[in-house]
Design an enzyme around this catalytic site. Structure first.
Site, short mmCIF file in Angstrom:
data_model
loop_
_atom_site.label_atom_id
_atom_site.label_comp_id
_atom_site.label_asym_id
_atom_site.label_seq_id
_atom_site.Cartn_x
_atom_site.Cartn_y
_atom_site.Cartn_z
N LYS A 12 42.63 49.59 44.36
CA LYS A 12 43.26 49.16 45.21
C LYS A 12 44.12 50.67 45.54
CE LYS A 12 45.67 44.80 44.30
NZ LYS A 12 46.84 43.25 44.19
N TYR A 52 43.48 37.75 51.30
CA TYR A 52 45.05 37.48 50.64
C TYR A 52 45.36 35.48 51.76
CZ TYR A 52 45.57 41.64 47.53
OH TYR A 52 45.24 42.15 47.19
N ASN A 115 49.95 47.08 41.51
CA ASN A 115 48.75 46.10 40.52
C ASN A 115 47.98 47.61 40.86
OD1 ASN A 115 48.12 44.98 41.70
ND2 ASN A 115 48.74 42.94 41.00
N HIS A 118 42.51 44.67 41.80
CA HIS A 118 42.08 43.13 42.05
C HIS A 118 41.00 42.64 41.44
CE1 HIS A 118 41.90 39.52 44.71
NE2 HIS A 118 41.34 39.39 44.08
N GLU A 129 35.30 36.42 48.21
CA GLU A 129 36.43 37.38 48.77
C GLU A 129 35.22 38.82 47.90
OE1 GLU A 129 40.26 36.82 46.31
OE2 GLU A 129 38.56 37.62 45.19
P1 DAT Z 1 46.74 39.01 41.20
O1 DAT Z 1 46.58 39.86 42.06
O2 DAT Z 1 46.89 39.06 39.52
O3 DAT Z 1 45.24 37.31 41.04
P2 DAT Z 1 48.24 36.62 43.22
O4 DAT Z 1 47.18 35.95 43.26
O5 DAT Z 1 49.46 35.84 42.26
O6 DAT Z 1 47.69 38.49 41.43
O7 DAT Z 1 48.39 38.03 44.12
C1 DAT Z 1 47.95 38.96 45.03
C2 DAT Z 1 48.68 40.16 44.92
O8 DAT Z 1 49.93 39.67 45.53
C3 DAT Z 1 49.76 40.52 43.52
O9 DAT Z 1 48.14 41.38 42.56
C4 DAT Z 1 50.70 41.58 43.87
C5 DAT Z 1 51.45 40.57 44.85
N1 DAT Z 1 52.07 39.65 44.63
C6 DAT Z 1 51.66 38.79 43.84
N2 DAT Z 1 53.25 38.12 43.87
C7 DAT Z 1 53.90 38.80 43.68
C8 DAT Z 1 55.44 38.73 43.90
N3 DAT Z 1 56.58 37.79 44.33
N4 DAT Z 1 56.10 40.23 44.29
C9 DAT Z 1 55.64 41.20 45.40
N5 DAT Z 1 53.92 41.26 45.50
C10 DAT Z 1 53.23 39.65 44.14
MG MG Z 2 44.53 36.53 42.68
#
Ligand code: DAT
Ligand code: MG
Length: 157
Positions: A12, A52, A115, A118, A129
């Site tokens: 990212k 997303y 974080n 991805h 994706e």
């Molecule tokens: P991942 O990236 O581990 O697959 P995800 O698909 O649940 O996680 O979410 C996509 C991204 O969105 C994640 O990397 C960071 C952001 N995100 C997820 N939950 C969040 C939250 N509660 N607050 C802020 N950002 C969040």
């Molecule tokens: Mg995810």
């Protein structure tokens, strides 16, 4: 026998700003996955909203789209037996504050909105994706490595 899989991984914008691209690529290489696609690109708003899409409507969605489009990303496709689960385990928990040390997020990040990496969470999302970021002719999966027989019993010719 587990199937060969492809997974989509992206460094990212925070990873690029912090100079972590090499470190992150290196972790997947050392783990033993095979690189079959690599691109440096600026994600458009439309690509971000598609990528997303499952999070549309959630409170963090707008911030997430803004963040992922805030600078270039390094998009990759990694291939291997159980590549999706292996990449997710290498990346660590979504929230770096609770990600295990030794994982990318557990070693290199401190909060959920930054974080650094991805990874696809299943076969459908991986294929979806990969299709957003790569056309089939940009992926090179036919190459073999002499070290494969030291990484897997499932050596493909
Ligand atoms: P991942 O990236 O581990 O697959 P995800 O698909 O649940 O996680 O979410 C996509 C991204 O969105 C994640 O990397 C960071 C952001 N995100 C997820 N939950 C969040 C939250 N509660 N607050 C802020 N950002 C969040
Ligand atoms: Mg995810």
């Amino acid at each position: 026998m587990a199937e060969m899989e492809r997974t989509f991984v992206a460094v990212k914008p925070d990873g690029l700003q912090r100079g972590l691209v090499g470190e992150i690529v290196s972790r997947f290489e050392k783990r033993g996955l095979k690189l079959v696609g690599l691109r440096l690109l600026q994600v458009t708003r439309q690509m971000a909203e598609t990528h997303y899409g499952e999070h549309k409507g959630k409170p963090f969605f707008d911030g997430l789209v803004k963040f992922i489009t805030s600078g270039p990303v390094v998009a990759m496709v990694w291939e291997g037996k159980d590549a999706i689960a292996i990449a997710r385990a290498t990346i660590g928990a979504t929230n770096p504050a609770s990600a295990a040390p030794g994982t990318i997020r557990g070693d290199l990040a401190i909060e959920i909105g930054r974080n650094v990496v991805h990874g696809s969470d299943g076969p459908e999302s991986a294929s979806r994706e990969i299709g957003i970021f790569f056309s089939e002719n940009e992926l090179i999966s036919g190459w073999s490595r002499n070290l494969d027989s030291w990484l897997t019993e499932l050596v493909t010719k």
